[in-house]
Design a protein around this motif. Structure first.
Motif, mmCIF file in Angstrom:
data_model
loop_
_atom_site.group_PDB
_atom_site.id
_atom_site.type_symbol
_atom_site.label_atom_id
_atom_site.label_comp_id
_atom_site.label_asym_id
_atom_site.label_seq_id
_atom_site.Cartn_x
_atom_site.Cartn_y
_atom_site.Cartn_z
ATOM 1 N N ARG A 332 -3.485 -9.133 8.496
ATOM 2 C CA ARG A 332 -2.740 -9.269 7.243
ATOM 3 C C ARG A 332 -2.582 -10.747 6.877
ATOM 4 N NH1 ARG A 332 2.778 -8.897 4.894
ATOM 5 N NH2 ARG A 332 2.753 -7.234 3.333
ATOM 6 N N GLY A 333 -3.087 -11.118 5.707
ATOM 7 C CA GLY A 333 -2.987 -12.495 5.232
ATOM 8 C C GLY A 333 -4.123 -13.394 5.670
ATOM 9 N N GLY A 334 -4.974 -12.915 6.559
ATOM 10 C CA GLY A 334 -6.090 -13.732 7.016
ATOM 11 C C GLY A 334 -7.302 -13.604 6.108
ATOM 12 N N ASP A 335 -8.327 -14.433 6.372
ATOM 13 C CA ASP A 335 -9.529 -14.427 5.531
ATOM 14 C C ASP A 335 -10.772 -13.973 6.285
ATOM 15 O OD1 ASP A 335 -9.959 -16.577 7.182
ATOM 16 O OD2 ASP A 335 -10.432 -18.006 5.583
ATOM 17 N N SER A 336 -10.547 -13.154 7.330
ATOM 18 C CA SER A 336 -11.700 -12.644 8.073
ATOM 19 C C SER A 336 -11.986 -11.180 7.721
ATOM 20 C CB SER A 336 -11.476 -12.789 9.584
ATOM 21 O OG SER A 336 -10.295 -12.106 9.979
ATOM 22 N N ILE A 337 -10.960 -10.367 7.615
ATOM 23 C CA ILE A 337 -11.104 -8.954 7.236
ATOM 24 C C ILE A 337 -10.120 -8.688 6.098
ATOM 25 C CG2 ILE A 337 -10.891 -6.555 7.987
ATOM 26 C CD1 ILE A 337 -11.622 -7.467 10.780
ATOM 27 N N TYR A 338 -10.638 -8.150 4.998
ATOM 28 C CA TYR A 338 -9.825 -8.016 3.796
ATOM 29 C C TYR A 338 -8.978 -6.749 3.838
ATOM 30 C CZ TYR A 338 -8.445 -8.116 -1.107
ATOM 31 O OH TYR A 338 -7.722 -8.169 -2.270
ATOM 32 N N GLY A 339 -7.720 -6.906 3.443
ATOM 33 C CA GLY A 339 -6.827 -5.761 3.317
ATOM 34 C C GLY A 339 -5.742 -6.047 2.294
ATOM 35 N N GLU A 340 -5.215 -4.988 1.695
ATOM 36 C CA GLU A 340 -4.067 -5.086 0.796
ATOM 37 C C GLU A 340 -2.955 -4.253 1.407
ATOM 38 O OE1 GLU A 340 -5.076 -4.252 -3.234
ATOM 39 O OE2 GLU A 340 -6.635 -5.797 -3.313
ATOM 40 N N SER A 341 -1.910 -4.933 1.844
ATOM 41 C CA SER A 341 -0.820 -4.311 2.584
ATOM 42 C C SER A 341 0.468 -4.488 1.794
ATOM 43 C CB SER A 341 -0.692 -4.954 3.969
ATOM 44 O OG SER A 341 0.454 -4.510 4.643
ATOM 45 N N ILE A 342 1.179 -3.382 1.555
ATOM 46 C CA ILE A 342 2.363 -3.400 0.692
ATOM 47 C C ILE A 342 3.522 -2.741 1.414
ATOM 48 C CG2 ILE A 342 3.334 -2.662 -1.523
ATOM 49 C CD1 ILE A 342 0.442 -2.466 -2.551
ATOM 50 N N TYR A 343 4.607 -3.487 1.571
ATOM 51 C CA TYR A 343 5.852 -2.941 2.090
ATOM 52 C C TYR A 343 6.839 -2.841 0.923
ATOM 53 C CZ TYR A 343 3.935 -4.530 6.573
ATOM 54 O OH TYR A 343 3.127 -4.757 7.664
ATOM 55 N N THR A 344 7.375 -1.657 0.708
ATOM 56 C CA THR A 344 8.306 -1.427 -0.398
ATOM 57 C C THR A 344 9.616 -0.885 0.139
ATOM 58 O OG1 THR A 344 6.503 -0.935 -1.929
ATOM 59 C CG2 THR A 344 8.692 -0.202 -2.567
ATOM 60 N N ARG A 345 10.713 -1.539 -0.244
ATOM 61 C CA ARG A 345 12.057 -1.031 0.060
ATOM 62 C C ARG A 345 12.822 -0.947 -1.258
ATOM 63 N NH1 ARG A 345 12.396 -5.242 3.823
ATOM 64 N NH2 ARG A 345 14.254 -6.006 2.738
ATOM 65 N N ARG A 346 13.461 0.190 -1.484
ATOM 66 C CA ARG A 346 14.129 0.398 -2.767
ATOM 67 C C ARG A 346 15.364 1.272 -2.571
ATOM 68 N NH1 ARG A 346 13.312 -0.021 -8.135
ATOM 69 N NH2 ARG A 346 14.201 1.605 -9.451
ATOM 70 N N TRP A 347 16.446 0.911 -3.250
ATOM 71 C CA TRP A 347 17.652 1.734 -3.263
ATOM 72 C C TRP A 347 18.116 1.923 -4.698
ATOM 73 C CZ3 TRP A 347 21.992 -0.295 -5.509
ATOM 74 C CH2 TRP A 347 22.064 -1.679 -5.619
ATOM 75 N N GLU A 348 18.739 3.067 -4.955
ATOM 76 C CA GLU A 348 19.223 3.401 -6.291
ATOM 77 C C GLU A 348 20.574 4.099 -6.177
ATOM 78 O OE1 GLU A 348 14.667 4.446 -7.773
ATOM 79 O OE2 GLU A 348 16.183 6.019 -7.565
ATOM 80 N N LEU A 349 21.462 3.793 -7.089
ATOM 81 C CA LEU A 349 22.767 4.443 -7.167
ATOM 82 C C LEU A 349 23.045 4.740 -8.633
ATOM 83 C CD1 LEU A 349 25.286 5.222 -5.423
ATOM 84 C CD2 LEU A 349 26.265 3.004 -6.090
ATOM 85 N N PHE A 350 23.445 5.966 -8.940
ATOM 86 C CA PHE A 350 23.684 6.333 -10.333
ATOM 87 C C PHE A 350 24.813 7.359 -10.412
ATOM 88 C CE2 PHE A 350 20.095 8.606 -8.553
ATOM 89 C CZ PHE A 350 20.421 9.942 -8.747
ATOM 90 N N GLY A 351 25.504 7.343 -11.554
ATOM 91 C CA GLY A 351 26.623 8.256 -11.706
ATOM 92 C C GLY A 351 26.997 8.464 -13.157
#
Length: 758
Positions: A332-351
């Motif tokens: 991840r982040g290197g220039d030898s083997i290509y990849g697209e890596s996505i970490y998603t954290r999300r919270w929602e509160l509604f009322g």
């Protein structure tokens, strides 16, 4: 024994009378399948029945004679039949119930509950049963069989995408959950996944600007996801399916009462896919791998006043990656083997809270936070977004006028490590100058019942944007219906606006080798929309039902923001269009329901989208001119089986090329995704299903990713202006680019699943 004689005589008489009695059997269903818990009664007879999970019912030991049979189910037109029951008969009936017009309650057009047929705003409604005909792990994919709606993939590698509505890109469509703007900004691209579909009651869609009520982002329309009410949800439900690609999706929901006055609904969704495949042999994963979990909770208070009080929330975490087949997280982040890596954290509160007053005054609140950590090859994208929303509405009826007044406030905080938040001196440092936007607004709307057949709705919204100043958004809607409400004509005109953030909305700005260039400070986009909608319904004496829905639309855009891929193949240039853009076309939807168990839904969209600048008109990239969808289902009334055939078809689109030497086709082919499913409903809430997706095994060209063998452009030669130089190794002057994408890269696959509820 003489005393036995009367007893034996009575028994013989009872036996004879029972033999003369009749029985009534049958099934109750709607156009989509069996109806459970339908009420069946006979006048002047004490016994009744309820239909089971397959819609079956039986009433025994009915004395001969004439009866009035009544079949009822909440939200459906009750049926009455006169029956002449003969001795020793067993009568078999198959009952098809039609929905009440008043049953289709919608809220998106006017922010209050109103019957769909009585709404001056044209609204499309799709129930949970509609989506079960083609189950998918995400809501994003489930929308593919709705007329005029297309889930658009924006990347061949990580498979993120957005929702196109009548040819307009995803940022022009606002996505709401229970009427609250939860899905926006960063989540327009990344947050549409993870909504537990087992908890969705229906989805309402408005095509055309809705900024008068909902503000920015509702330029092209809105999608309102209505979740179930805890009091009507099953006490426990589960839906799990597995595909032949080893994709596993599980939805679990349950409702309970933590106290006497609180009813709670909880849903858990998880999706796992960890089976990298490369069927097109381009050395990259065909679809992104993912681990995702989402938790949803909704609580409703039973107040003495009967007024509404609700509080809910959602948590989402996803770890997704795509890239070269030998990629793993240590690269991840290197220039030898290509990849697209996505970490998603999300919270929602509604009322939602209705004030304890005689007036209909309601407060709506929502908060959400989104954290993104993405790596596209060697490009790091870190972003944080917080959105706070508050709205106070007051509904007031004065004679024939239904007034709606509202005050809204929206705060958007955004920070990332891109030029979007760089310092004034141009220094690009992570999280250096966050954007903080305040958006207070006022709106008023008058729904005037001119007479029993005509409604005129007029509304105006005023917003003050802390970055862009004053914004006005008016709209006018008119509805004319026939006396029997089977013919409806609607005329609509409205204004919309949108404030763009390129890096939260356009995945292409972050991935690949192209450089992002801003030629100017981007101004808010504005639009004017005109729409004519006509609906005609027919009910035949033999319980056949037909519906025709036709819409003509025209949208004019000012300050349109479009990515320019063609001026410089190594750049994506963003600017406001100095001319204007138009989107015009037609949606046609038809529905037919037959008492035999056959239901047919057909839809087609013709559209022409144009960018007009300096007197020159051109089509934008990745927009189709023609599309079609269908859903054909047949329910076998006696054995619990149903068969569904669903599909879509899209016409050619212009595709982004990397220059005049690019050998890839400049247009996509006509393509179609078609699916078939068999469902078997059993008693006690069990349901088994299975089928084949993409039965035509359609896949886009194998060379869709340019120079997939050299993702870091290590063998590409550039001149002093940054242009690619043709070489013997690279005769077409290409650089690595995954933006040539118009269709999912997942071929035919089987699936099996099970649902259960109680």
């Amino acid at each position: 024994m003489p005393f036995l004689s009367p007893i034996l005589s009575l028994l013989l008489l009872t036996s004879w009378l029972c033999a003369q009695n009749t029985a009534l059997k049958g099934s109750v269903r709607n156009a989509e399948g069996p109806l459970e818990f339908a009420q069946i009664t006979l006048n002047n007879f004490p016994k009744g029945a309820r239909s089971d999970s397959l819609g079956y019912f039986q009433i025994s030991e009915i004395p001969p004679g004439k009866y009035t049979l009544r079949i009822s189910f909440p939200g459906y037109q009750s049926q009455e039949k006169i029956l002449a029951l003969q001795a020793s008969d067993t009568l078999q009936l198959d009952i098809l119930l039609q929905p009440l017009q008043l049953e289709e309650v919608v809220i998106s057009g006017t922010m209050k509950e109103v019957s769909r047929s009585n709404s001056p705003v044209p609204i499309e409604v799709y129930t949970a049963q509609f989506f079960r005909a083609n189950p998918n792990p995400t809501l994003f994919e489930s929308l593919q069989n709705i007329n005029g709606v297309r889930p658009q993939l924006n990347c061949n590698i990580c498979n993120t995408g957005d929702i196109h509505l009548n040819g307009l890109e995803g940022p022009y469509t606002m996505v709401l959950i229970d009427g609250m703007p939860i899905v926006s900004g960063l989540s327009t691209v990344y947050g549409l996944n993870g909504i537990p579909q087992s908890l969705i009651e229906r989805i309402e869609i408005i095509k055309g600007p809705a900024s008068t009520l909902y503000g920015s982002e509702a330029v092209g329309g809105l999608i309102n996801i209505i979740t179930r009410k805890p009091e009507t949800a099953p006490s426990l439900s589960a839906d799990v399916f597995l595909t032949s690609w080893a994709e596993l999706n599980a939805d679990i929901g349950f409702q309970f009462k933590p106290s006497k006055r609180i009813q709670s609904l909880t849903g858990l969704n998880t999706f796992v896919y960890q089976n990298p495949l490369d069927n097109n042999q381009d050395r990259f994963t065909d679809i992104a791998l993912s681990n995702r979990v989402s938790l949803f909770n909704k609580n409703v208070w039973d107040r003495k006043s009967g007024k509404e009080a609700m509080l809910g929330g959602r948590l989402i975490y996803e770890d997704r990656w795509g890239g070269q087949m030998n990629f793993s997280k240590e690269f991840r982040g290197g220039d030898s083997i290509y990849g697209e890596s996505i970490y998603t954290r999300r919270w929602e509160l509604f009322g939602t809270y209705a004030l304890p007053t005689q007036e209909d005054i309601k407060i709506v609140l929502s908060l959400n936070g989104h954290h993104q950590n993405s790596m596209y090859g060697t490009t790091l994208f870190l972003a944080q977004q917080q959105i706070g929303f508050a709205q106070l509405t007051w509904h007031k009826t004065l004679g024939r006028h239904a007034l709606l007044h509202g005050f809204t406030y929206r705060y958007t905080g955004y920070d990332d490590n891109t030029p979007a938040t760089e310092l004034a001196n141009g220094t690009a440092l992570p999280f250096n100058q966050p954007s903080r936007m305040h958006l207070p607004g006022l709106f008023i709307q008058d729904e005037w019942q001119l007479d029993d057949q005509q409604i005129l709705l007029a509304g105006m919204r005023y917003d003050y944007n802390s970055l862009h100043g004053n914004i006005l958004s008016p709209r006018v809607n008119y509805k004319l219906s026939s006396r029997n409400r089977k013919s409806i004509l609607r005329l609509s005109m409205g204004n919309g606006y949108r404030i763009a953030n390129v890096f939260t909305e356009d995945h292409a700005a972050l991935t690949g080798a192209r450089t992002v260039v801003f030629q100017e400070t981007l101004k808010p986009e504005t639009s004017w929309n005109f729409q004519v909608n006509g609906v005609r319904k027919w009910n035949t004496p033999r319980n056949r039902y037909f519906n025709l829905d036709l819409s003509l639309f025209y949208t004019w855009f000012g300050n349109r923001i479009l990515p320019d891929y063609e001026t410089n193949p190594n750049q994506i240039i963003y600017r406001n269009l100095s001319g204007h853009a138009i989107s015009r076309g037609m949606n046609l939807s038809t529905e037919a329901v037959f008492p035999s168990g056959l239901k047919i839904l057909l839809g087609s969209t013709l559209q022409d989208i144009r960018l007009i600048e300096s007197g020159i008109s051109r089509r934008p990239l990745l927009t189709e001119q023609i599309s079609g969808v269908w859903s054909i289902g047949y329910t076998f009334p006696k054995n619990g089986f149903s068969l569904d055939y669903t599909g879509n078809l899209y016409g050619p689109m212009l595709l982004p090329l990397l220059g005049p030497l690019d050998s890839r086709a400049p247009r996509s082919t006509v393509w179609s995704i078609q699916n078939i499913q068999l469902t078997w409903k059993q008693k006690k809430g069990w349901e088994f299903y299975g089928g084949i997706k993409n039965i035509l095994n359609f896949r886009p060209p194998a060379n869709s990713i340019a120079r997939a063998h050299d993702p870091f452009d290590k063998q590409v030669k550039f001149d002093e202006q940054g242009q690619v130089i043709p070489t013997a190794e690279n005769p077409n002057a290409l650089s690595f680019d995954p933006t040539y994408v118009f269709a999912p890269n997942q071929g035919m696959r089987g699936f099996i699943g099970v649902r259960w509820r109680r």
